[in-house]
Write a protein that holds these residues in place. Sequence first.
Motif, mmCIF file in Angstrom:
data_model
loop_
_atom_site.group_PDB
_atom_site.id
_atom_site.type_symbol
_atom_site.label_atom_id
_atom_site.label_comp_id
_atom_site.label_asym_id
_atom_site.label_seq_id
_atom_site.Cartn_x
_atom_site.Cartn_y
_atom_site.Cartn_z
ATOM 1 N N HIS A 30 34.549 25.760 53.681
ATOM 2 C CA HIS A 30 34.878 24.225 53.116
ATOM 3 C C HIS A 30 35.439 24.572 51.575
ATOM 4 N N SER A 35 37.494 21.139 52.438
ATOM 5 C CA SER A 35 36.566 20.115 52.891
ATOM 6 C C SER A 35 35.252 19.999 52.227
ATOM 7 N N ILE A 38 34.115 16.496 51.695
ATOM 8 C CA ILE A 38 33.514 15.527 52.563
ATOM 9 C C ILE A 38 32.128 15.903 53.155
ATOM 10 N N ASP A 62 31.103 20.127 60.602
ATOM 11 C CA ASP A 62 31.487 20.919 59.763
ATOM 12 C C ASP A 62 32.897 21.202 60.041
ATOM 13 N N ALA A 65 35.498 18.752 59.784
ATOM 14 C CA ALA A 65 35.850 18.408 58.315
ATOM 15 C C ALA A 65 36.972 19.433 58.015
ATOM 16 N N ILE A 66 36.748 20.902 58.500
ATOM 17 C CA ILE A 66 37.699 21.964 57.958
ATOM 18 C C ILE A 66 38.828 21.630 58.553
ATOM 19 N N ASN A 68 40.429 18.972 59.715
ATOM 20 C CA ASN A 68 41.032 17.696 58.983
ATOM 21 C C ASN A 68 41.616 17.934 57.694
ATOM 22 N N ALA A 69 40.719 18.708 56.936
ATOM 23 C CA ALA A 69 41.242 19.024 55.643
ATOM 24 C C ALA A 69 42.343 19.795 55.472
ATOM 25 N N LYS A 70 42.616 20.761 56.830
ATOM 26 C CA LYS A 70 43.699 21.645 56.805
ATOM 27 C C LYS A 70 45.114 20.994 57.521
#
Length: 228
Positions: A30, A35, A38, A62, A65-66, A68-70
Motif C-alpha cells: 500500500h 493506496s 484509501i 486491499d 485499492a492497490i 486502482n492506485a496504480k
Amino acid sequence: MPKYERKVDIVVFDMDGVLVKCKSSWEYLHNYFGSIRIIRKQNYMRQFELGLISYEEWMRKDLEAIINAKGGSIHRDDIIRAFLKININDEAKEVINYLKSKGIKVAIVSAGIYDLADLVGKKLDINIIYANKLVYDENGFLLPRGIEVVNPLSKGKVLKNISEKFNIPLDRFMYIGDSEWDLSAFEVVGYPIFYLGDEFNEEKALELKNKIKKLVIVKSLKDIIGLV
C-alpha cells in the motif's frame, strides 16, 4: 561434554516483522503503490476484526485499492520488484543454519503475501511455506482477489495441519511471532516465542504473556538458539 538434546523438532517463523524488517507485507505494498490513504480511511482491518467482512473480502478490498492506485493494472513483475527492496533480518540466516545443523525443520507461516515469503524462503533455504497467495491473469496482471492460506486469526489451525503432515507433535513446535495476530499460534505450540525486534513492543508482549504463561520474550532471533 554433555550430549545435545533438542527440545523441538520444528521452528516456525512468522514472516512480517520477524524474518523481514517490514511489519506488514500488505501495508508495504500500500505504501509502495500509493493506496495507503484509501485503506486507512476505510479501515478494512477493523471491519475484519469486528467480523463485518471475511478475510478473503479484506484481501479483495486491499487488492482493489492497490490496483486502482496504480492506474487500473499492475503486473506481477511490479510486485516482485517492490518486494526485492525489503531487507531480511540480519540474524535470520545464521539462526536458520544453526537450526538445520541440529536436524530441526524450519517453516514460514504468515498472513502476509506468498510472493514475498517465496523470495525469503529462497534466500534463507526454507521450503515449508504457508502464506496468502495473490492471483494473476494469464498475462501476469494482478486480479482483485487473493487465496486465503493463512487467516491471521487462525494460524494455530495451520500449525495443526503441519503437525499432521510431518507427524510432529505440537508440543515439539516452536513458533516465533511478534504481535497479537500470532495468539492462536502461541496457544497451540509447546514453545511460543514473542520476538520484540527493533520496536521493543514489550507492553504488547507482556499482555500476551498474561494470557499464555509459557510465552518467552526475546529481543534477538539469536536468543532462540539457547531455547531449542
